[in-house]
Structure formats: C-alpha cells, structure tokens
Write a protein that holds these residues in place. Structure first.
Motif, short mmCIF file in Angstrom:
data_model
loop_
_atom_site.label_atom_id
_atom_site.label_comp_id
_atom_site.label_asym_id
_atom_site.label_seq_id
_atom_site.Cartn_x
_atom_site.Cartn_y
_atom_site.Cartn_z
N CYS A 219 0.82 -1.22 0.00
CA CYS A 219 0.00 0.00 0.00
C CYS A 219 0.85 1.26 0.00
O CYS A 219 0.32 2.37 -0.05
CB CYS A 219 -0.96 0.00 1.19
N ASN A 221 3.69 4.04 -1.51
CA ASN A 221 3.76 4.65 -2.85
C ASN A 221 4.94 5.62 -2.91
O ASN A 221 4.76 6.83 -3.02
CB ASN A 221 2.45 5.37 -3.18
N MET A 224 5.34 8.28 -5.69
CA MET A 224 4.64 9.54 -5.46
C MET A 224 5.60 10.59 -4.92
O MET A 224 5.50 11.77 -5.23
CB MET A 224 3.49 9.31 -4.48
N VAL A 236 -1.03 2.29 -7.28
CA VAL A 236 -2.35 2.35 -6.66
C VAL A 236 -3.34 1.45 -7.41
O VAL A 236 -4.15 0.76 -6.80
CB VAL A 236 -2.86 3.80 -6.60
N SER A 262 -1.96 8.16 0.03
CA SER A 262 -1.94 7.70 -1.36
C SER A 262 -3.22 6.97 -1.72
O SER A 262 -3.85 7.27 -2.73
CB SER A 262 -0.73 6.79 -1.59
N ALA A 263 -3.61 6.01 -0.89
CA ALA A 263 -4.75 5.15 -1.23
C ALA A 263 -6.07 5.91 -1.26
O ALA A 263 -6.92 5.65 -2.12
CB ALA A 263 -4.84 4.00 -0.24
N GLY A 267 -4.18 8.88 -4.56
CA GLY A 267 -4.15 7.72 -5.44
C GLY A 267 -5.21 7.70 -6.53
O GLY A 267 -4.90 7.38 -7.68
#
Length: 440
Positions: A219, A221, A224, A236, A262-263, A267
């Motif tokens: 999960c 990132n 990014m 993602v 991010s998620a 994301g």
C-alpha cells in the motif's frame, strides 16, 4: 543533493516546458502569485525552526526558488540549477502540509514541491534510495522487490508461529468476498514479519472477515515522492484492481501514514479516477482498531495497561492529512494509564522529519534528517514520556533514530504491538496446554 561529476546530460527544456504547461492551471498560477512573504508559513516549518530560523528554509522561499523560478525562466535552466532545486525539494521538505494550515491564502506548498519533484524526475534527478525503490516497484510491484511467493510463504510462516499464542490464527490469502483486504508496507514481510503476526492475532480475536492479497499488497507509494507520477498511479491501480477482483468491501491500510494519503486521497487521481474516489472504501488500521476497542470486540486487561507515561506521535498523513487524530488518541488512552500529549498536537503536531520519502532516501540524507528532527525530539522530551506510540513506519524509524541521537530514553511502539500485549484473549482462542512428556 550534490551534482554527480559524471552527470553531463543536457537539460531537456522541452520536457520541462511540457510539464510546466500541463500544471499551469488556475490553482498553481494563483498560489505562485498570491504569496506575500508574510512569514507565517516559516514559523510553522520544523526545518526552519530546527536551523535557527534560516529564511532560506521558509516554505515560501522553497517554492519561489524552485517551481517559481522554473516558471519565470520558462524551463531554460542548466543542470546545476536543477540540482539546487533537488537539494531543496527533497532535502528541506517532507511535504507534511503543516505550512498550508498557517498560510492566510491556503497555498498548498506540498503540491508545489511535488510538482518540482516531477520535473526533476523527468531530467533523471532523484535521490538514489527512491530511485532504487522505483525500480523495485516497476519490476515486482513493491518497494522491496519481494516476490509474491516469498510474501505468501512469510504469511503462512507467521500464521503458524502465531498459533502458539492465539488458537485458530490464519492469514487467508486471496479470499473472495472478504470484508477487508489488508495491505501492508513491504518492510513488514521483509524485515519485521512479526508485524504480520500481530495484525493476524488482532483480526482473529476481533473475529474479522479479512484476507491478504497475493499481489497488490503493497500500500506504500514511494514513486509519489520520487516524482514518477505514472508509476505512482500504477502502484495504486495494482491495489485497487486486486480489491475489485476479490470483491472485498474495503481496503484496510496497515500502520503507515503516506500509504493512507496515497490510497484514499491522491491515489485515485494518480490512477486516473476522474471523480477522485477509490473503487472501494479505504480504512486505516487506527480507525478500525479504535472501533474494535470502543465497541468491545477487543477487550483490554486493566492489569496489563501501560503504566509508564505515554505520548502519541501524530503521523502527518494519518492525522493532519487523514483526519484520524482523535481516534489515535482515544485508542492510546484505552491502552495506557498515563497519557501525555505533545504540544502542539493533533493536526498541528510537527512532522517527525522522516516523511515525504526522507527515510528511504538513505544515508546521504541521514545527518540532515536527524538535525531537522530536533524539533520533534524536544517535543517528546518535554512530555516526560517513556513510551512513544505512533501508527506509521516512517515515524517509528525516525523517532527511534531521534531517540538515539538526542538520548531521549524512550521506547517506540506501534499500536499493534501494544494491543497484542494488553488485549484479553477469549477462552476459545487460548491455545491448548502442551502436555509434558513423562520421563522415567
């Protein structure tokens, strides 16, 4: 970041101008023109405070000297200028977004810094630690380069080990239709597999319906933060598409800050979802664990609660940028008798100094990271706490390093670790006693 002697590549001005044009919307134009250099953002920045209020460490200076100059020069810059920009946007900012709270115009400095990172990445400039992680993501789908086979084997190993403490512990892999698909930071299966075991114990005692995916389980990132937006979107999508394929109700995020940001927030845009919403709901473990204890699905043994003074480190992307500052505090207060908050706290708390890609950027940045972390060290020391709880791997590692550097004399713990120590294990989950063999 120092320019490498062998880096004689020409600057691709066209590529820079294309990126400047692509980001030249009303929002960024307004932010770049609105700044009045009032200084309010400076006092909010831990880099500025930790280094004797050096004006060149104010957020306003950072974005004016980098992205502002790139626009002013219309991309016509040399490689030395780009390396000076890199030193600022990776070495002097963690994109924690605290400064934006204090800017009277709400300028989102983190977005301006991230845009600069993307431009630098297009010119082959990025910290080596992040560059290595990008290669691993591209080749294996996770930052540590761990194969799916090794990941599944680690899950099975941890489930088997956990059965000595909690009867019936399993780590279901690719279970279709589960409520939660649990995703993790690859440092857990790679270096701290006990984190997987602790999560499995908690979810088992809570009688949760969950699964671990064999792919799309990372999960985090880091692309990014490296500036590789295309790869950040793919990372993602890997997670989203696996969740959709398994038909789960939600994605559960481990104790990680930027993974949540991010998620849930960035994301969807990176992955090309025009409405800015992930295809399934995103839940952070801070929220879920708090609900477990609040609702009695996990009961706490009063005799096992932490007795030493405890403080809570707000991860920027769980608290300030994630909105879960109250859930984290309330959970810690369920687990500890003597809770002492930092000042400032909640969404106003200072970044630990390890976020925004700083920890994985590696040894080249460590001395600067520790020096800038002085503000956090002073916050912790002022509480008199002996235990620092934080639901974020970067915070955990940074505070651990600050503990050594500034001789704070604290123990750093995750919420999972404390929950496993203090929760009541119902009789049906207590392992069968091992019968001793008779000897002659």
């Amino acid at each position: 970041m120092h320019r490498k002697e062998n880096d004689t590549r020409p600057v691709d001005v066209k590529k820079i101008r294309d990126l400047l044009d692509a980001n030249n919307g009303a929002r960024i134009r307004t932010w770049l023109s609105l700044c009045s250099r009032c200084g309010l953002c400076a006092e909010s920045c831990f880099f500025y405070l930790a280094h004797d209020r050096n004006p060149k460490l104010s957020p306003a200076y950072k974005f004016k000297a980098t992205l502002g100059e790139l626009y002013r020069r219309k991309g016509h810059v040399d490689r030395d200028f780009l390396y000076r920009c890199a030193d600022i946007v990776w070495g002097e900012c963690t994109t924690c977004k605290r400064c934006s709270m204090y800017c009277p115009f709400g300028i989102d400095v983190a977005t301006l810094i991230a845009t600069t990172r993307t431009i630098l990445y297009s010119q082959g400039i990025t910290p080596e630690g992040l560059a290595r992680a990008v290669v691993n993501y591209r080749e294996t789908g996770n930052q540590m380069g761990m194969s799916s086979e090794d990941f599944v084997d680690t899950c099975e190993w941890m489930a088997e080990e956990s059965q000595d403490e909690i009867k019936g512990v399993t780590i279901p892999i690719d279970k279709v239709g589960a409520k939660y698909m649990y995703t993790v930071n690859p440092r857990e299966p790679m270096f701290y597999p006990q984190d997987l075991a602790m999560a499995a114990k908690i979810l088992t005692v809570a009688e949760e319906d969950w699964t671990m995916p064999s792919t799309g389980w990372d999960c985090t990132n880091l692309p990014m933060f490296a500036g590789d937006r295309a790869l950040a979107g793919q990372v993602v999508r890997n997670m989203y598409e696996k969740a959709v394929a398994l038909g789960v109700q939600a994605i559960l995020i481990t104790e990680c800050g930027h993974a949540y940001r991010s998620a849930l927030f960035e994301g969807p845009y990176l992955a090309g979802y025009p409405d800015g919403k992930p295809p399934v709901p995103i839940v952070h473990s801070v929220q879920l664990f708090y609900e477990y204890v609040r609702d009695g699905r996990i009961r706490i043994d009063p005799a096992k609660k932490l007795k030493e003074p405890v403080t809570y480190q707000d991860p920027c992307n769980v608290s300030r940028n994630g909105g879960l500052w109250e859930e984290g505090r309330k959970l810690v207060q369920f687990l500890a008798d003597d809770f002492r908050d930092m000042n400032p706290n909640r969404e106003h708390n200072h970044c630990c100094g390890g976020g925004g890609g700083y920890i994985p950027m590696g040894p080249e940045y460590k001395a600067r990271r520790l020096a800038s972390g002085r503000v956090k060290a002073e916050q912790i020391r002022a509480t008199g706490a002996k235990i620092v709880v934080t639901p974020c791997h970067n915070c955990f590692d940074q505070v651990s390093d600050l503990n050594k550097e500034y001789q704070l004399g604290v123990k750093v713990m995750s919420l999972k670790e404390i929950l496993c120590e203090v929760m009541v294990v119902p009789e049906k989950f207590q392992p069968e006693p091992v019968e001793e063999e008779e000897t002659d």
